[in-house]
Design a protein around this motif. Structure first.
Motif, PDB file in Angstrom:
ATOM      1  N   VAL A  46       6.732  -4.365  -8.575  1.00  0.00           N
ATOM      2  CA  VAL A  46       7.265  -5.415  -9.383  1.00  0.00           C
ATOM      3  C   VAL A  46       8.645  -5.896  -9.003  1.00  0.00           C
ATOM      4  O   VAL A  46       9.624  -4.766  -8.965  1.00  0.00           O
ATOM      5  CB  VAL A  46       7.171  -5.235 -10.853  1.00  0.00           C
ATOM      6  CG1 VAL A  46       5.779  -4.997 -11.369  1.00  0.00           C
ATOM      7  CG2 VAL A  46       7.938  -3.905 -11.383  1.00  0.00           C
ATOM      8  N   ILE A  47       9.020  -7.246  -9.033  1.00  0.00           N
ATOM      9  CA  ILE A  47      10.377  -7.614  -8.590  1.00  0.00           C
ATOM     10  C   ILE A  47      10.493  -8.903  -9.186  1.00  0.00           C
ATOM     11  O   ILE A  47       9.401  -9.649  -9.256  1.00  0.00           O
ATOM     12  CB  ILE A  47      10.631  -7.770  -7.149  1.00  0.00           C
ATOM     13  CG1 ILE A  47      12.165  -8.096  -6.801  1.00  0.00           C
ATOM     14  CG2 ILE A  47       9.584  -8.609  -6.404  1.00  0.00           C
ATOM     15  CD1 ILE A  47      12.573  -7.874  -5.366  1.00  0.00           C
ATOM     16  N   CYS A  48      11.420  -9.091 -10.028  1.00  0.00           N
ATOM     17  CA  CYS A  48      11.736 -10.428 -10.502  1.00  0.00           C
ATOM     18  C   CYS A  48      12.604 -11.266  -9.310  1.00  0.00           C
ATOM     19  O   CYS A  48      13.510 -11.151  -9.149  1.00  0.00           O
ATOM     20  CB  CYS A  48      12.867 -10.380 -11.925  1.00  0.00           C
ATOM     21  SG  CYS A  48      13.048 -12.091 -12.624  1.00  0.00           S
ATOM     22  N   LEU A  49      12.017 -12.544  -8.846  1.00  0.00           N
ATOM     23  CA  LEU A  49      12.487 -13.372  -8.305  1.00  0.00           C
ATOM     24  C   LEU A  49      13.102 -14.527  -8.719  1.00  0.00           C
ATOM     25  O   LEU A  49      13.272 -15.642  -7.960  1.00  0.00           O
ATOM     26  CB  LEU A  49      11.318 -13.676  -7.131  1.00  0.00           C
ATOM     27  CG  LEU A  49      10.835 -12.477  -6.500  1.00  0.00           C
ATOM     28  CD1 LEU A  49       9.399 -12.935  -5.685  1.00  0.00           C
ATOM     29  CD2 LEU A  49      11.888 -11.832  -5.358  1.00  0.00           C
ATOM     30  N   ALA A 109       0.793  -1.103   0.140  1.00  0.00           N
ATOM     31  CA  ALA A 109       0.151  -0.105  -0.080  1.00  0.00           C
ATOM     32  C   ALA A 109       0.804   1.259  -0.160  1.00  0.00           C
ATOM     33  O   ALA A 109       0.638   2.095  -0.866  1.00  0.00           O
ATOM     34  CB  ALA A 109      -0.910  -0.155   1.140  1.00  0.00           C
ATOM     35  N   ALA A 110       2.002   1.367   0.979  1.00  0.00           N
ATOM     36  CA  ALA A 110       2.793   2.475   0.663  1.00  0.00           C
ATOM     37  C   ALA A 110       3.393   2.793  -0.583  1.00  0.00           C
ATOM     38  O   ALA A 110       3.554   3.749  -1.003  1.00  0.00           O
ATOM     39  CB  ALA A 110       3.864   2.252   1.956  1.00  0.00           C
ATOM     40  N   ALA A 138      12.333  -6.602   1.475  1.00  0.00           N
ATOM     41  CA  ALA A 138      13.530  -5.920   1.230  1.00  0.00           C
ATOM     42  C   ALA A 138      13.717  -5.001  -0.005  1.00  0.00           C
ATOM     43  O   ALA A 138      14.005  -3.882   0.194  1.00  0.00           O
ATOM     44  CB  ALA A 138      15.043  -6.579   1.486  1.00  0.00           C
ATOM     45  N   GLY A 139      13.016  -5.447  -1.083  1.00  0.00           N
ATOM     46  CA  GLY A 139      13.061  -4.676  -2.138  1.00  0.00           C
ATOM     47  C   GLY A 139      12.119  -3.330  -2.222  1.00  0.00           C
ATOM     48  O   GLY A 139      12.499  -2.284  -2.418  1.00  0.00           O
ATOM     49  N   ILE A 140      10.823  -3.634  -1.468  1.00  0.00           N
ATOM     50  CA  ILE A 140      10.098  -2.688  -1.229  1.00  0.00           C
ATOM     51  C   ILE A 140      10.464  -1.731  -0.256  1.00  0.00           C
ATOM     52  O   ILE A 140      10.548  -0.180  -0.723  1.00  0.00           O
ATOM     53  CB  ILE A 140       8.618  -3.238  -0.563  1.00  0.00           C
ATOM     54  CG1 ILE A 140       7.737  -3.911  -1.759  1.00  0.00           C
ATOM     55  CG2 ILE A 140       7.857  -1.804  -0.257  1.00  0.00           C
ATOM     56  CD1 ILE A 140       6.571  -4.485  -1.166  1.00  0.00           C
TER      57      ILE A 140
END
Length: 196
Positions: free
Chosen positions: A119-122, A108-109, A136-138
């Motif tokens: 979006v993040i590629c894991l 939400a933040a 950690a990415g956020i």
């Protein structure tokens, strides 16, 4: 002098010039089926049409290079469309309720700050590592200004599209002559990316 390691978003352990059965089907399927399948990898219609229009590809490396090039060439409007097609990664249903609450608050933040899903590629992370990578990415990326974050999000989207496309070729198009259910945008291949 040791050979350099492949970039983190590159598939490992496959020889250059590989031509799996999925690529043959991808090259010969009707353009509409291919475009729809590509939209499950990246929700930019221009990106999908561009890759479909340049078939046939001699090998997977050429296809992935074309996908990267099309990603780098996304206009601001194309990137907005692609980001609008994404959903923020979640947690496995068995995760503790407090973890779900923390992640919802973090998403939400992020979405309030940047106006689109995180979006993040894991790809390359084990399932048990993915929740920590997302959080950690956020946390890290919330410190970016809007312009910096668009650059980061665009690169993560490129890596996601590449991982999803590799997954579609290897697991869907290789097993279904017409691409199977991958042709529907809502059947996005999540294994290399989201949800966690």
């Amino acid at each position: 002098m040791p050979a350099p390691s492949p970039p983190a978003d590159e598939p490992v352990g496959r020889p250059a010039g590989r031509r799996p059965p999925g690529l043959t089907r991808f090259n010969t399927a009707p353009a509409s089926s291919v475009t729809t399948a590509l939209l499950s990898c990246c929700a930019s219609p221009r990106w999908a049409r561009r890759i479909a229009a340049h078939r046939p590809y001699p090998d997977v490396d050429a296809l992935l290079a074309a996908a990267d090039e099309a990603s780098y060439d996304l206009s601001a409007a194309d990137l907005d469309e692609a980001l609008a097609g994404e959903s923020s990664p979640g947690l496995h249903p068995a995760a503790p309720p407090a973890a779900h609450t923390a992640l919802r608050a973090a998403h939400a933040a992020y979405e309030a700050s940047f106006g689109h899903a995180f979006v993040i590629c894991l790809h390359g992370f084990r399932p048990d590592e993915q929740p920590d990578q997302v959080l950690a990415g956020i946390r890290s990326r919330l410190g970016n200004d809007r312009d910096e974050e668009r650059v980061v999000a665009a690169d993560e989207l490129r890596r996601l599209a590449r991982a999803r496309l590799t997954h579609v070729l290897a697991h869907v198009w290789a097993n279904h002559p017409a691409g199977g259910d991958s042709g529907r945008p809502d059947s996005r291949p999540d294994s290399p990316s989201v949800p966690v």
